[in-house]
Write an enzyme that holds these catalytic residues in place. Sequence first.
Site, mmCIF file in Angstrom:
data_model
loop_
_atom_site.group_PDB
_atom_site.id
_atom_site.type_symbol
_atom_site.label_atom_id
_atom_site.label_comp_id
_atom_site.label_asym_id
_atom_site.label_seq_id
_atom_site.Cartn_x
_atom_site.Cartn_y
_atom_site.Cartn_z
ATOM 1 N N LYS A 95 0.832 -1.216 0.000
ATOM 2 C CA LYS A 95 0.000 0.000 0.000
ATOM 3 C C LYS A 95 0.862 1.259 0.000
ATOM 4 C CE LYS A 95 -2.508 -0.714 3.637
ATOM 5 N NZ LYS A 95 -2.211 -2.106 3.968
ATOM 6 N N ARG A 134 1.727 8.186 6.652
ATOM 7 C CA ARG A 134 1.922 8.199 8.097
ATOM 8 C C ARG A 134 3.403 8.127 8.454
ATOM 9 N NH1 ARG A 134 -1.055 2.972 9.266
ATOM 10 N NH2 ARG A 134 -0.399 2.663 7.121
ATOM 11 N N PHE A 164 4.520 -8.536 -9.268
ATOM 12 C CA PHE A 164 5.717 -9.304 -8.893
ATOM 13 C C PHE A 164 6.238 -9.994 -10.143
ATOM 14 C CE2 PHE A 164 6.486 -9.686 -4.255
ATOM 15 C CZ PHE A 164 5.559 -8.750 -3.835
#
Lengths: 693, 693
Positions: free
Chosen positions: A128, A152, A515
């Site tokens: 994320k 954050r 990936f």
Amino acid sequence: MDPDGEGERPLRREPSGVTASDPPLSSSSSSSSAAASAVCARGHPVLRPAVPVPSDIEVSQSIVRDVGLLPIEIVASEAGILPPELLPWGIGKAKVMVAPTLRRLADVPDGNYVVCTGINPTPLGEGKSTTTIGIVQALGAILGKKAFACIRQPSQGPTFGIKGGAAGGGYAQVVPMEEFNLHLTGDIHAISAANNLLAAAIDSRMYHEDSQSDDALYRRLALAKSGMPFTSVMRRRLVKLGIDDTKSPEDLSTEERSKFARLDIDPSTITWNRVLDVCDRHLRKIEIGIGPAETIQPRGTNKGEVPRVQHSRTTGFDIAVASEIMAVLALARDLPDLREKLGNMVVAYSRSGMTVTADDLGCGGALTVLMKDALLPTLMQTVERTPVLVHAGPFANIAIGNSSIVADRLALKLAGEDGYVVTEAGFGADIGMEKFFNIKCRASGLKPKCAVIVATVRALKMHGGGPPVSAGKPLPREYTDENIPLVRAGCCNLVKHIENARKFGVEVVVAVNQFKSDTAAEMEAVREASLAAGAFDAVVANHWAEGGRGAEALGRAVIAACEASDVGNFRFLYDLALPIRAKVETISREIYGADGVDFSELAEQQMAQYESSGFGNLPICIAKTQYSFSCDPKAKGVPTGFRIFVREIRSCVGAGFLYPICGDIMTIPGLPTRPGFYDVDIDVETGQVIGLF
Amino acid sequence: MDPDGEGERPLRREPSGVTASDPPLSSSSSSSSAAASAVCARGHPVLRPAVPVPSDIEVSQSIVRDVGLLPIEIVASEAGILPPELLPWGIGKAKVMVAPTLRRLADVPDGNYVVCTGINPTPLGEGKSTTTIGIVQALGAILGKKAFACIRQPSQGPTFGIKGGAAGGGYAQVVPMEEFNLHLTGDIHAISAANNLLAAAIDSRMYHEDSQSDDALYRRLALAKSGMPFTSVMRRRLVKLGIDDTKSPEDLSTEERSKFARLDIDPSTITWNRVLDVCDRHLRKIEIGIGPAETIQPRGTNKGEVPRVQHSRTTGFDIAVASEIMAVLALARDLPDLREKLGNMVVAYSRSGMTVTADDLGCGGALTVLMKDALLPTLMQTVERTPVLVHAGPFANIAIGNSSIVADRLALKLAGEDGYVVTEAGFGADIGMEKFFNIKCRASGLKPKCAVIVATVRALKMHGGGPPVSAGKPLPREYTDENIPLVRAGCCNLVKHIENARKFGVEVVVAVNQFKSDTAAEMEAVREASLAAGAFDAVVANHWAEGGRGAEALGRAVIAACEASDVGNFRFLYDLALPIRAKVETISREIYGADGVDFSELAEQQMAQYESSGFGNLPICIAKTQYSFSCDPKAKGVPTGFRIFVREIRSCVGAGFLYPICGDIMTIPGLPTRPGFYDVDIDVETGQVIGLF
């Protein structure tokens, strides 16, 4: 869940597993074949990713060494921040003076507001943070938009324990990653200082109240500085008690003096823990005040009449980001709101059932002073020199797990009508996104247009029934070889998150974080399922290996989704006026797919108490596992036929929410036998940090 | 001593006690009658002190508001720091990149090195910090010299408890005082983070060792990352154990594996406490690890064979500045030295008597990484825009109570041959100055020329037998009226400090820090006694009310003393090669005037242990009261006929000293009934801090 995580370290990409002869999956004009001197339209060097992708810290240090950090003053000026609005703060960081900047930009329309969230996490990782950064690199460095990431601040403690940094990864990260992951600009340290001042104030106030008469207490509290009026924080308590706050300390009646001076805290109701930003399991439960000096002569007794009493108490430490002060920081709109929220934090109840707040303890002003710089978001840059605002980082286990309202507001004004703000929500979308919409957007009044839901083929395979994985062992073949049925089965998890997001009236873009082992057919299966579930688009992205160029298609999809979105459609899932029970039930049924909710007797009592205390209209912030829609972390995919059990309901009255506890919630991690700090050292000649990950 | 200080707040100058009609004691050209636009030779506004002198925070805020802070980049450039050597860090602060600056200035001769110390403190206050700042304002702003003050960072906790800030006072202070007193640049927060990471590592390592076999431990520690070599911190342990550190983890013998993996800490020997920068008496003694998850299945037993054992332990918190890491910060010469000292910190002994260090626990590198920015001193400015380096702040109760070697070295090079560096030593000269000479100068190799000893007429009167004073009550007449005999009697304390300083071969200048009530005859009495005792000069100074102009004569005296001083005369009081006992005795007899020293049985054992562990050659850092030459805080003046009793001897092996405990030493204060935080608030419109003092 083993909170100390022997073997719980998420499986990170292993750069060493890719050999130098492996070509990147998709080629791009910015790959290492590009000329060294190439610059983009913004005049900055074009990113030249190495193959194979080095470790995160090596990428970060190579950018700083070979390309150079853009001076933060230039990052700011390109972001539209004027010099007097900026406070440079160490290497590659600055704080932005929010109030004057917002005043200047008051008439500018907000930018496009995008939240980045994910499917329920698995040990395989989803990315994320990496995708949040990748999108803004695509929007800003490749597509020429004004684009801000709002993320954050990571908790520093786990960086030395079992968890790596949180600056993104590969060629989609914030640099310098050491600065991002260590101390940053001290906001979490400020939270610890404020949290622990309040904790000391609680125990020390009880100590003094337990040993002094009302008269002695009042004399020391209000009359010690003779002739001085009540201080501002004292006047707040007078107002709460219904005492005329224009009176002088000398003028209170005996009864008023007693009410003012005696908080009469019931020790069994104290919910305020101390905090440290360290993984320290031995502090989870402790007995304090057991020293020889922490004894009292109980009030009303004479010296020697009864033995002195030990003034001890059982309590505990949480990790700093679990402090309500962190939740307040994330949800405060501005400095006046911060002052009110900090003062209103309820830490205990009196023996007569009255709330005891930080302001009752005389601390609200001091806490705000300690937090005044922390209220300013930190500006940093991505590897492609686009702006990032780092701010707050409330513990998603018990709080909203989102970055701050202040940072988002600032970024939206700086971005302006044609710009983009991508803000990250922690945990899976059932938690982070739901809280983003119902709690954060409600508090801010800001209206999002688009939710990006990040998924990986591997993680979806696990939701589809793939075998468990464990650190240090090779991945089972299910995850490395093409397996379309497993992918299709696992898409149920993604589909439910898409459907949930649509309930809020936003457009959904699915980001398939690529990936090396993913096949085109697997990725196409995800895309089909996403579109069928109502997603606006679903796009494969390879920003980890290629930077913004790898997320260019994703960026275009986000732009298109925002253009197609109408913020007038944005809606909350529940009305605050509903009873607490109904709000918990709505989230559980609508978002988690539960059949219903059971409340313990304690939780029933607490609901009644909160509703009678006037806290019934707060939004709900459910504390439950991130690994499943249900409360069973092992239930992958989309579990059905389950109920949610609410053991207790705690409150963050200052921050402004109630949090029902559903399942075991750990609020301070421990250290494994071999903590991450074993790898960390410094090159004493160059000062270069080694071994952060 | 009541460490929680009901009524222990030092008596501070009461601005409200001086009416606006009181003229300043001595007039000066920079007083408020000067023209608003007057600038000094350096091109800066001439200080215009208000009469009466407002509170410290009002002075600071009025300077910022009316005169303006000099941008810290300009302060730096005037101080000779180049832009790439500077890291701006929030409002009015910057960190200086020491290594490149010192490399550039390697060939510049050091400036004149001056230590500022005082008589034994009394509740009346002496003003060491204020005088340190006043001297550099005089030298720099008035006398046109390059002059740096090097002062300690204050502990933030007590700022909200009973103690005011430490930025100096009146018109001799560092601005902005809020920035100075709150967080600063986060160094103390970094110390807390590092200290507590190490603490968590200790308990968590014991937890894992108590529940795992040697084989399991070794596997997790060394073999978890298969094929990876030992990390650098692991190689340090191999070297210590005499194991070939070029071996691979796979190559160790069973016996070597066991030695490597098992620290076998004896819990009764753990000396490492956790820390917080908060006054929190309830954390002095605590029981940790009493939670349900902190139980172990003892190693060698099978599940269910014996009940799980609670993994609890009694320990405590100290205030952050009492951490050995703060002592290390003050005494580290550079980054490589910091790395060594942090790794060498001894936190416990094994059951077989071997030291257990931070490096044995795998933490030395991580601690250094956490402390890398803290190693850089913080540049600020005085109210007269002269440079100040703020760095470190070891708890004088148990450590050296001095600013850092790094800051002093940097300042001496920046000052150059004709410049001056005034560094402050905490507590009275019997403690701060003695440790400055014998410990700090020994570790740095820097040679001081001059000691400034600060005294006030009032405090000397108390040493001469004046009555006790208490907060909130009017001062006894002895202190407000002329009383020559009392002053003469009290000069004994000052005289002994002068004689002590002379033993180290430096010149002494006495600074009489002037109060309004002091009479000319009283001040002359101090001057006479000082000169008779061998002081180079003794000068009255009024920098608190007048800024640098008020300390002009003091500045000239310092210049003359430095010119008269020969650094070749500088000598230590004792030789490190002496036995520990002899070193303690030398300090006690020569500096304190004790008849001798008595050692407890424990202290005798510890001396033997340290000498056999190779720590016998460390310098001695005596922990005793600051209020008297003796160990009795009530013994004012110059007590005689007393002995020093050493209860125990603790070690700071990393920082590099042993500290004998003489008397009750409190390492974390408490909060009084009415803590200072009651006064602190914020103006939410302007962001201005209110009520710090």
